[in-house]
Design a protein around this motif. Structure first.
Motif, PDB file in Angstrom:
ATOM      1  N   UNK A 149       0.832  -1.091   0.147  1.00 63.31           N
ATOM      2  CA  UNK A 149       0.053   0.099  -0.090  1.00 63.31           C
ATOM      3  C   UNK A 149       0.709   1.220   0.020  1.00 63.31           C
ATOM      4  N   UNK A 150       2.162   1.553   0.771  1.00 64.44           N
ATOM      5  CA  UNK A 150       2.641   2.368   0.795  1.00 64.44           C
ATOM      6  C   UNK A 150       3.655   2.556  -0.535  1.00 64.44           C
ATOM      7  N   UNK A 151       3.908   1.632  -1.103  1.00 65.28           N
ATOM      8  CA  UNK A 151       4.773   1.661  -2.128  1.00 65.28           C
ATOM      9  C   UNK A 151       3.651   2.191  -3.402  1.00 65.28           C
ATOM     10  N   UNK A 152       2.550   1.627  -3.538  1.00 67.27           N
ATOM     11  CA  UNK A 152       1.507   2.200  -4.682  1.00 67.27           C
ATOM     12  C   UNK A 152       1.141   3.571  -4.285  1.00 67.27           C
ATOM     13  N   UNK A 153       1.018   3.896  -3.053  1.00 61.77           N
ATOM     14  CA  UNK A 153       0.636   5.498  -2.693  1.00 61.77           C
ATOM     15  C   UNK A 153       1.955   6.291  -3.037  1.00 61.77           C
TER      16      UNK A 153
END
Length: 154
Positions: A51-55
């Motif tokens: 999730x952090x990478x996609x954000x």
């Protein structure tokens, strides 16, 4: 050994075997449950990293959109540069919180390159540096998420 003491010994052996069986069963069940908990925790941590990478990638894409529009001579996007840069730096910090040092460093390098290009600190011709940083981040993120696929050829 007479019949009474023999029966008592057999009863005690039965109780001992029953107790041992119960203890072994509980130990095995506990071991399985611990393994399941570890697997669930690993899956949860991977989901947080993903999730952090996609954000972060979404925020970086917003900055790259501005740079692309600029290089094509198109009008600026509706959002001010400060706002998209702020979103990019914030997303980078989320990556630092949940990902490994390698991914966090790659995210920082990529963010710094985008920041310098959009602010005009370096020429927009530094797109090769921008691409290199993006590719480095993508490869680090792929490793972080456990991708078994071969590295992408750039």
């Amino acid at each position: 050994m007479n019949g009474v003491s023999g029966g008592t010994v057999l009863a005690l052996v039965g109780v001992l075997l029953g107790t041992m069986g119960t203890l072994v069963g509980q130990h095995l069940a506990t071991r399985v449950e611990v393994r399941r908990d570890q697997q669930r925790q690993g899956e949860t941590e991977r989901a947080e990293r993903k999730e952090a990478i996609l954000e972060f990638l979404a925020a970086a894409q917003g900055v790259e959109l501005v740079l692309d529009r600029r290089s094509l001579g198109l009008p600026a996007a509706d959002e001010p540069e400060d706002k998209i840069l702020h979103a990019l730096w914030l997303a980078k910090k989320a990556v630092e919180l949940v990902c490994s040092h390698e991914v966090a460093q790659a995210a920082h390098d990529y963010t710094e390159a985008l920041h310098q290009i959009i602010r005009g600190v370096v020429a927009n011709g530094q797109a090769s540096t921008q691409r290199e940083r993006r590719h480095a981040f993508m490869e680090a993120a792929r490793c972080e998420l456990g991708s078994n696929r071969p590295r992408l050829q750039r």
